[in-house]
Motif scaffolding. Sequence first.
Motif, PDB file in Angstrom:
ATOM      1  N   GLU A   2     -66.254  53.397   7.673  1.00  0.00           N
ATOM      2  CA  GLU A   2     -66.647  53.199   6.273  1.00  0.00           C
ATOM      3  C   GLU A   2     -67.857  54.065   5.930  1.00  0.00           C
ATOM      4  OE1 GLU A   2     -66.697  48.913   6.310  1.00  0.00           O
ATOM      5  OE2 GLU A   2     -68.863  48.853   6.611  1.00  0.00           O
ATOM      6  N   GLN A   3     -68.745  54.276   6.908  1.00  0.00           N
ATOM      7  CA  GLN A   3     -69.869  55.179   6.633  1.00  0.00           C
ATOM      8  C   GLN A   3     -69.366  56.604   6.416  1.00  0.00           C
ATOM      9  OE1 GLN A   3     -72.983  54.450   6.022  1.00  0.00           O
ATOM     10  NE2 GLN A   3     -72.896  52.281   6.511  1.00  0.00           N
ATOM     11  N   LEU A   4     -68.320  56.987   7.164  1.00  0.00           N
ATOM     12  CA  LEU A   4     -67.758  58.326   7.005  1.00  0.00           C
ATOM     13  C   LEU A   4     -67.124  58.481   5.620  1.00  0.00           C
ATOM     14  CD1 LEU A   4     -67.065  61.039   8.395  1.00  0.00           C
ATOM     15  CD2 LEU A   4     -64.916  60.024   9.099  1.00  0.00           C
ATOM     16  N   ASP A  20     -63.950  53.524  15.624  1.00  0.00           N
ATOM     17  CA  ASP A  20     -64.670  53.836  14.390  1.00  0.00           C
ATOM     18  C   ASP A  20     -64.433  52.785  13.323  1.00  0.00           C
ATOM     19  OD1 ASP A  20     -65.687  56.036  15.486  1.00  0.00           O
ATOM     20  OD2 ASP A  20     -64.635  57.489  14.243  1.00  0.00           O
ATOM     21  N   PHE A  21     -63.213  52.235  13.310  1.00  0.00           N
ATOM     22  CA  PHE A  21     -62.918  51.188  12.332  1.00  0.00           C
ATOM     23  C   PHE A  21     -63.696  49.932  12.667  1.00  0.00           C
ATOM     24  CE2 PHE A  21     -60.483  47.486  10.957  1.00  0.00           C
ATOM     25  CZ  PHE A  21     -60.327  47.763   9.608  1.00  0.00           C
ATOM     26  N   GLN A  22     -63.696  49.584  13.959  1.00  0.00           N
ATOM     27  CA  GLN A  22     -64.320  48.316  14.333  1.00  0.00           C
ATOM     28  C   GLN A  22     -65.838  48.344  14.226  1.00  0.00           C
ATOM     29  OE1 GLN A  22     -62.510  47.450  18.078  1.00  0.00           O
ATOM     30  NE2 GLN A  22     -60.714  46.548  17.107  1.00  0.00           N
ATOM     31  N   ASP A  23     -66.465  49.478  14.560  1.00  0.00           N
ATOM     32  CA  ASP A  23     -67.932  49.460  14.479  1.00  0.00           C
ATOM     33  C   ASP A  23     -68.453  49.897  13.112  1.00  0.00           C
ATOM     34  OD1 ASP A  23     -68.006  52.234  14.439  1.00  0.00           O
ATOM     35  OD2 ASP A  23     -68.370  52.434  16.569  1.00  0.00           O
ATOM     36  N   GLY A  24     -67.554  50.228  12.192  1.00  0.00           N
ATOM     37  CA  GLY A  24     -67.998  50.539  10.836  1.00  0.00           C
ATOM     38  C   GLY A  24     -68.331  52.008  10.616  1.00  0.00           C
ATOM     39  N   SER A  25     -68.187  52.850  11.651  1.00  0.00           N
ATOM     40  CA  SER A  25     -68.456  54.274  11.456  1.00  0.00           C
ATOM     41  C   SER A  25     -67.507  54.862  10.424  1.00  0.00           C
ATOM     42  CB  SER A  25     -68.269  55.046  12.762  1.00  0.00           C
ATOM     43  OG  SER A  25     -69.053  54.495  13.771  1.00  0.00           O
TER      44      SER A  25
END
Lengths: 221, 209
Positions: free
Chosen positions: A81-83, A74-79
């Motif tokens: 920051e969206q969360l 989640d950190f690497q694909d940016g999920s």
Amino acid sequence: MNGLGALLRRDLSLAYRQRAELMQPLLFFILVITLFPLGVGPEPNTLKMIGPGVIWVAAILSSLLGLERLFRDDFQDGSLEQLILSGVPLAAAALVKVFVHWLTSILPLIIISPLLALFLHLTEPMYWALVFTLLIGTPILSLIGAIAVGLTVGLNRGGVLLALLLLPVFIPLLIFATSAVESASMQLQYSGQLAIIGAMFLFSLALAPFAIAYALRVSQT
Amino acid sequence: MAVLSTQNLSVIKRDRLLFDQVNLSVDSGSLLYVKGPNGAGKTSLLRVLTGLVEPESGIVFYQDKKIQKCGEDYATNLVYFGHKLGVSGSLSAVENLQYWCDSHQVKVDTNTIYQTLEKLNLVGLEDIPVASLSAGQQRRTALARLWLKADAKLWILDEPFTALDVQGINVLSDKLIDYLSKGGAVIITSHQLLELDYPTQELTLEYRI
């Protein structure tokens, strides 16, 4: 609530898609425990003596193996920051993620444990004590572990650092858990040890979500 | 009332002062184009504006209120499109967007998602894991949020045109102009020359040593 439900569904279906990766800690757990009767020798009394400790140490090590995937993808694909920007309370979201992690990578260890108890000649009362300590104790591994994962997720090679940070923290849990099983082997009450593990669990359940949320925010900088 | 404004913003990253005393203000219906060379701090500025990162000093206001105090109000009115797309490779485009909408409290049905993906030229790719799509197609998937969260008041877009083909750039440009003319506010960075038929405010950041 809707946002948290969506997160729960997504994490469960992600876990299902990545089930090959989830099998690894389980297989590691089984293999480590099968090594002991082979290495120490098949003498029932020796195995009975070391059994609870072996199962708990193996459970801690294999939970560390799968821990990093809690926030890494989640950190690497940016999920992540969206969360954080979604308006869902981050502490509650962290709790949902930890719950899914426990359900998918630690509960299978507990389910397979009767077989392993058989390998190590544990008696029935010892086995029940072991299951109770695992059920109350392993959520602590996930909750405290998630704080450390949150802190190290921004570093590229957090793997070993994670183990070094966490293993000392789990010592009290290990002591009380194995002492409970030992009491059970001598037909003694072990509710005292269970109560202490339960207190540790409730304490980490109350505070860890906020610490995880803070760690995740810090890792964004 | 400005949708987003800042007061004396400065950001330090790894002991280097990226910028200081940045005062900007974006009204509804206006487009702010942040320019500057690599390493000037454009992405850092945008991340500070979203609230992901705390500035060294200075304040960011959303509708004259500090963003830290707006809470959910700011979240429901913002779309942030960053370098990291925020789509999971193992999930399909539809699953990714449905999850994103649910977690951002945006009510959409599956049909709307399919129609949006059709506009973005992703027909037939809706149910394939995103990891097996090309870089440009993955970015289109993430950009679909701009269509789905239609009532957001502010878009913060970090290099949205990267890896898009000519047709994709046209679709996105049209969408931007449409959104701006309906009163939305946009903050954008782009290394491609921004050729929008719309009045543009510019903010240039210098590379400092």
